[in-house]
Enzyme design. Structure first.
Site, PDB file in Angstrom:
ATOM      1  N   SER A 247     -27.309 -37.887 -76.306  1.00 42.71           N
ATOM      2  CA  SER A 247     -25.913 -37.609 -76.652  1.00 42.71           C
ATOM      3  C   SER A 247     -24.955 -37.113 -75.483  1.00 42.71           C
ATOM      4  CB  SER A 247     -25.497 -37.330 -77.856  1.00 42.71           C
ATOM      5  OG  SER A 247     -26.285 -38.461 -78.877  1.00 42.71           O
ATOM      6  N   HIS A 311     -22.850 -32.700 -78.063  1.00 45.27           N
ATOM      7  CA  HIS A 311     -22.034 -33.899 -78.119  1.00 45.27           C
ATOM      8  C   HIS A 311     -20.298 -33.372 -77.264  1.00 45.27           C
ATOM      9  CE1 HIS A 311     -24.641 -34.386 -81.622  1.00 45.27           C
ATOM     10  NE2 HIS A 311     -24.241 -36.015 -81.264  1.00 45.27           N
TER      11      HIS A 311
END
Length: 372
Positions: A247, A311
């Site tokens: 991610s 993230h």
């Protein structure tokens, strides 16, 4: 038509009797049409538009030579930057008789490049070699690793809660910080089908077109910088959490592209294409899910709790480093002052993170879970 023959024709027509090195844009356009010169119409539009950005409305010999030889001079780049060269938006969309591949190239040009002139330039000079192999290879490797672990553990959802999963030499675990390769290789491991599916979809839908336009080196650098920043940020801000999934790299690609489009064109979300809207919706929902699982986990307390900092770190890398990498898809990075500033900032962060991982855990007496 090569450079010498066209310049010779200009001299024969005595369009520049005083040898100033310039001719009027209208005069040059008339010459092209009158002699039916085989000059690419798109390049002619670009040259005329470039001349229109000139106060005297003239075409420079050097700019003409650069355009014919598919090179961009510094004045050409400045004309792109000042945004004064307006080409018809539907020029490429109305291009007739295109094959499947050229239609895909046109689609990539419109989805990735925010300026119409850059779309024309990319469309007419694009070459299929080298192919966009980096993002496709990374995605394929992630799928193969996931299938191997899924078949071995007989578990396809929430694999991190299997006792054997965290023993993988690819997973980042705070107890194995000395094994430096784990700060990158965790991108090949995924929690389950959902995380892998969305990451693979975004990598192929956004990463491959970006690589087609900006090249393997720039996109691989951006992606890996996001992955590395993700694990290092978790090691600093969430010292007990392991990390899996790509991610960080995916967020770097998405945020870089979105920021570049918005900054260059000034468009709002309502003006962006459908897949560009899908990216922030998907990434935002994943961050929200990670935050919920981290602070209110409905999962077994004995299992590793996910961290959302990877993230956010990927998104920050994308906005900062990505804007520099993607702003001018032809200009060399080493010629951009902003690139060196961003590179210095990222290098400073890496040095800080390295020293943090070496000394901070012992100095702070952090209680990390025992490594599997």
């Amino acid at each position: 038509m090569d450079r010498s023959s066209l310049l010779q024709l200009i001299q024969e027509q005595q369009l520049d009797p005083e040898n100033t090195g310039f001719i009027g844009a209208d005069t040059f356009t008339g010459l092209v049409h009158r002699h039916e010169l085989p000059l690419d119409p798109a390049k002619l539009d670009m040259l005329v538009a470039l001349a229109q950005s000139n106060e005297r409305g003239q075409v420079c010999y050097q700019e003409l030579a650069d355009l014919i030889s598919s090179k961009r001079s510094s004045s050409f780049k400045r004309a792109i930057a000042n945004g004064q060269r307006a080409l018809p938006r539907d020029g490429l969309l109305d291009e007739p008789g295109l094959g499947v591949y050229k239609r895909f190239v046109r689609y990539v040009a419109y989805e990735i490049l925010p300026r119409e002139v850059d779309r024309h330039w990319y469309f007419y000079r694009h070459r299929s070699c080298p192919p966009p192999v980096f993002m496709a290879s990374v995605t394929l490797a992630q799928i193969i690793v996931f299938l191997c672990y899924g078949a071995r553990l007989n578990k396809w959802v929430l694999q991190t809660y299997h006792p054997e999963y965290m023993k993988s030499p690819l997973v980042y675990h705070p107890g194995h910080r000395a094994r430096a390769w784990r700060f990158l290789t965790y991108m090949f491991m995924h929690v389950g089908l959902e995380q892998l599916g969305f990451n693979a979809l975004l990598q192929l839908m956004i990463g491959v077109p970006l690589e087609m336009v900006h090249g393997l080196l720039r996109i691989s650098l951006l992606y890996l910088a996001g992955v590395l920043a993700g694990s290092l940020t978790v090691s600093i801000t969430d010292m007990r959490a392991p990390v899996v999934g790509g991610s960080g790299g995916v967020y770097a690609l998405c945020s870089a592209h979105l920021a570049n489009v918005v900054m260059v064109t000034g468009q709002g979300p309502q003006d962006l294409s459908h897949h560009l809207l899908f990216a922030p919706i998907r990434t935002g929902s994943e961050v929200g899910r990670a935050v919920w699982l981290r602070f209110s986990p409905p999962l077994p307390a004995s299992g590793p709790q996910p961290s959302f900092m990877a993230h956010l770190a990927g998104a920050v890398v994308g906005v900062s480093m990505g804007l520099t990498i993607l702003r001018s898809y032809e200009e060399r990075l080493r010629d951009q002052c902003g690139w060196w500033v961003v590179l210095l900032a990222y290098g400073t962060f890496l040095l800080f993170a390295i020293f943090w991982n070496i000394f901070a855990y012992d100095l702070l007496g952090a209680h990390i879970p025992p490594p599997p």
